[in-house]
Scaffold this motif. Structure first.
Motif, PDB file in Angstrom:
ATOM      1  N   MET A   1      -3.417  31.131  14.957  1.00  0.00           N
ATOM      2  CA  MET A   1      -2.451  30.386  15.755  1.00  0.00           C
ATOM      3  C   MET A   1      -2.999  28.994  16.089  1.00  0.00           C
ATOM      4  O   MET A   1      -4.195  28.843  16.350  1.00  0.00           O
ATOM      5  CB  MET A   1      -2.156  31.134  17.059  1.00  0.00           C
ATOM      6  CG  MET A   1      -1.398  32.431  16.875  1.00  0.00           C
ATOM      7  SD  MET A   1       0.352  32.157  16.565  1.00  0.00           S
ATOM      8  CE  MET A   1       0.966  33.832  16.703  1.00  0.00           C
ATOM      9  N   ILE A   2      -2.124  28.010  16.057  1.00  0.00           N
ATOM     10  CA  ILE A   2      -2.497  26.668  16.471  1.00  0.00           C
ATOM     11  C   ILE A   2      -1.428  26.144  17.422  1.00  0.00           C
ATOM     12  O   ILE A   2      -0.320  26.681  17.495  1.00  0.00           O
ATOM     13  CB  ILE A   2      -2.643  25.709  15.269  1.00  0.00           C
ATOM     14  CG1 ILE A   2      -1.304  25.561  14.528  1.00  0.00           C
ATOM     15  CG2 ILE A   2      -3.738  26.176  14.323  1.00  0.00           C
ATOM     16  CD1 ILE A   2      -1.327  24.506  13.431  1.00  0.00           C
ATOM     17  N   GLY A   3      -1.757  25.095  18.155  1.00  0.00           N
ATOM     18  CA  GLY A   3      -0.784  24.458  19.023  1.00  0.00           C
ATOM     19  C   GLY A   3       0.064  23.467  18.246  1.00  0.00           C
ATOM     20  O   GLY A   3      -0.288  23.040  17.143  1.00  0.00           O
ATOM     21  N   PHE A   4       1.187  23.065  18.827  1.00  0.00           N
ATOM     22  CA  PHE A   4       2.100  22.168  18.128  1.00  0.00           C
ATOM     23  C   PHE A   4       1.433  20.832  17.810  1.00  0.00           C
ATOM     24  O   PHE A   4       1.687  20.233  16.763  1.00  0.00           O
ATOM     25  CB  PHE A   4       3.358  21.936  18.970  1.00  0.00           C
ATOM     26  CG  PHE A   4       4.390  21.094  18.274  1.00  0.00           C
ATOM     27  CD1 PHE A   4       5.228  21.648  17.322  1.00  0.00           C
ATOM     28  CD2 PHE A   4       4.513  19.738  18.562  1.00  0.00           C
ATOM     29  CE1 PHE A   4       6.172  20.871  16.664  1.00  0.00           C
ATOM     30  CE2 PHE A   4       5.453  18.957  17.915  1.00  0.00           C
ATOM     31  CZ  PHE A   4       6.286  19.530  16.963  1.00  0.00           C
ATOM     32  N   GLU A   5       0.575  20.346  18.699  1.00  0.00           N
ATOM     33  CA  GLU A   5      -0.075  19.056  18.473  1.00  0.00           C
ATOM     34  C   GLU A   5      -0.919  19.074  17.203  1.00  0.00           C
ATOM     35  O   GLU A   5      -1.015  18.073  16.491  1.00  0.00           O
ATOM     36  CB  GLU A   5      -0.950  18.689  19.678  1.00  0.00           C
ATOM     37  CG  GLU A   5      -0.170  18.353  20.946  1.00  0.00           C
ATOM     38  CD  GLU A   5       0.405  19.586  21.632  1.00  0.00           C
ATOM     39  OE1 GLU A   5      -0.018  20.717  21.276  1.00  0.00           O
ATOM     40  OE2 GLU A   5       1.276  19.427  22.508  1.00  0.00           O
ATOM     41  N   GLU A   6      -1.527  20.227  16.894  1.00  0.00           N
ATOM     42  CA  GLU A   6      -2.361  20.336  15.698  1.00  0.00           C
ATOM     43  C   GLU A   6      -1.535  20.290  14.415  1.00  0.00           C
ATOM     44  O   GLU A   6      -2.063  20.003  13.341  1.00  0.00           O
ATOM     45  CB  GLU A   6      -3.173  21.634  15.740  1.00  0.00           C
ATOM     46  CG  GLU A   6      -4.170  21.704  16.883  1.00  0.00           C
ATOM     47  CD  GLU A   6      -4.854  23.053  16.951  1.00  0.00           C
ATOM     48  OE1 GLU A   6      -5.689  23.332  16.068  1.00  0.00           O
ATOM     49  OE2 GLU A   6      -4.540  23.830  17.872  1.00  0.00           O
ATOM     50  N   LEU A   7      -0.247  20.553  14.525  1.00  0.00           N
ATOM     51  CA  LEU A   7       0.628  20.496  13.356  1.00  0.00           C
ATOM     52  C   LEU A   7       0.832  19.060  12.891  1.00  0.00           C
ATOM     53  O   LEU A   7       1.089  18.810  11.712  1.00  0.00           O
ATOM     54  CB  LEU A   7       1.976  21.140  13.698  1.00  0.00           C
ATOM     55  CG  LEU A   7       2.954  21.424  12.567  1.00  0.00           C
ATOM     56  CD1 LEU A   7       2.316  22.316  11.510  1.00  0.00           C
ATOM     57  CD2 LEU A   7       4.212  22.086  13.123  1.00  0.00           C
ATOM     58  N   ASN A   8       0.723  18.119  13.824  1.00  0.00           N
ATOM     59  CA  ASN A   8       0.845  16.688  13.511  1.00  0.00           C
ATOM     60  C   ASN A   8       2.147  16.388  12.770  1.00  0.00           C
ATOM     61  O   ASN A   8       2.164  15.693  11.744  1.00  0.00           O
ATOM     62  CB  ASN A   8      -0.359  16.215  12.689  1.00  0.00           C
ATOM     63  CG  ASN A   8      -0.453  14.697  12.631  1.00  0.00           C
ATOM     64  OD1 ASN A   8      -0.020  14.002  13.555  1.00  0.00           O
ATOM     65  ND2 ASN A   8      -0.995  14.179  11.543  1.00  0.00           N
ATOM     66  N   LEU A   9       3.241  16.902  13.286  1.00  0.00           N
ATOM     67  CA  LEU A   9       4.547  16.727  12.657  1.00  0.00           C
ATOM     68  C   LEU A   9       5.073  15.323  12.949  1.00  0.00           C
ATOM     69  O   LEU A   9       5.193  14.922  14.103  1.00  0.00           O
ATOM     70  CB  LEU A   9       5.514  17.783  13.204  1.00  0.00           C
ATOM     71  CG  LEU A   9       6.751  18.110  12.377  1.00  0.00           C
ATOM     72  CD1 LEU A   9       6.360  18.599  10.993  1.00  0.00           C
ATOM     73  CD2 LEU A   9       7.584  19.173  13.089  1.00  0.00           C
ATOM     74  N   GLN A  10       5.384  14.575  11.888  1.00  0.00           N
ATOM     75  CA  GLN A  10       5.828  13.192  12.021  1.00  0.00           C
ATOM     76  C   GLN A  10       7.333  13.082  11.774  1.00  0.00           C
ATOM     77  O   GLN A  10       7.881  13.819  10.948  1.00  0.00           O
ATOM     78  CB  GLN A  10       5.086  12.300  11.023  1.00  0.00           C
ATOM     79  CG  GLN A  10       3.578  12.287  11.199  1.00  0.00           C
ATOM     80  CD  GLN A  10       3.159  11.733  12.543  1.00  0.00           C
ATOM     81  OE1 GLN A  10       3.666  10.700  12.991  1.00  0.00           O
ATOM     82  NE2 GLN A  10       2.242  12.424  13.215  1.00  0.00           N
ATOM     83  N   PRO A  11       8.028  12.171  12.473  1.00  0.00           N
ATOM     84  CA  PRO A  11       9.457  11.962  12.200  1.00  0.00           C
ATOM     85  C   PRO A  11       9.689  11.666  10.722  1.00  0.00           C
ATOM     86  O   PRO A  11       8.960  10.892  10.108  1.00  0.00           O
ATOM     87  CB  PRO A  11       9.804  10.751  13.075  1.00  0.00           C
ATOM     88  CG  PRO A  11       8.820  10.813  14.204  1.00  0.00           C
ATOM     89  CD  PRO A  11       7.545  11.324  13.592  1.00  0.00           C
TER      90      PRO A  11
END
Length: 221
Positions: A1-11
């Motif tokens: 499991m990781i946090g959303f910030e670690e996903l580094n999802l960009q617009p």
């Protein structure tokens, strides 16, 4: 499991959105628009047969993001479907992201017409016989040159839940060339490896592969 910030999802990142209304989840292609941290995410509404979909408030959806050989996924609930003026979907903010490593890229059988550009600027008609997110095999009626030669491949892939097609222009490297052994004249099977592939383009191809596996029960190569 990781946090959303670690996903580094960009617009602008393309992703899979899965709806769970029947026995089998239905996959659509969407785009990440933005977020209000710890509150909600905004995604582009997917289309089916040229029409923007509507989701129920509270409906469960699953979001998948592909990065290299990793799949990140999380469940969320729909807060609101917004048709005008943005055609977007507001979903709950995820706090736990599941991450899975893909051992190898899945390759499926296809029958797609395309065009191959050689280094001497010759353009050849080809047929894609299988494809993955990292390469493909093509059938061509002449030898296309040496292994490791650079080529440019053009073809269209359909979005299976939409009327739209995506035009693909991919740089590739020749990995192998063998006689096809077909009757009716000389022909060759060539294995190509895609190079310098942008992540959004790779997602389009990978999404197509996954949709074919689910909807058409394509055989893995």
């Amino acid at each position: 499991m990781i946090g959303f910030e670690e996903l580094n999802l960009q617009p602008g990142t393309r992703l899979q959105l899965m709806r769970h209304r029947g026995r089998t989840p239905v996959q659509y292609l969407s785009t990440f628009i933005g977020m209000e941290r710890n509150e909600y995410l905004l995604l582009r509404l997917p289309k089916a047969q040229g029409t923007f979909l509507t989701f129920y408030d509270g409906e469960k959806v699953t979001v998948r993001v592909f990065s290299g050989v990793m799949i990140s996924s999380f469940d969320a609930s729909v807060i609101q479907t917004i048709h005008h003026p943005l055609n977007c979907l507001c979903i709950s903010f995820p706090h736990a992201i599941q991450v899975k490593k893909i051992r190898r890229e899945m390759r499926i059988k296809v029958d797609i017409e395309g065009r191959l550009g050689l280094q001497d600027r010759t353009i050849l008609p080809v047929k894609l016989t299988n494809i993955s997110a990292t390469g493909c095999q093509i059938l061509v009626d002449r030898d296309i040159g040496k292994v490791d030669g650079q080529v440019v491949l053009n073809f269209n892939i359909a979005q299976l839940h939409d009327d739209e097609t995506s035009a693909m222009t991919l740089e590739a490297k020749v990995r192998n060339v063998v006689p096809a052994g077909l009757s009716g004249g000389a022909s060759f099977l060539a294995g190509l490896e895609f190079v310098a592939l942008e992540s959004n383009v790779q997602l389009l191809v990978r999404h197509y592969v996954y949709e074919c596996l689910v909807d058409r029960r394509q055989n893995l190569v």
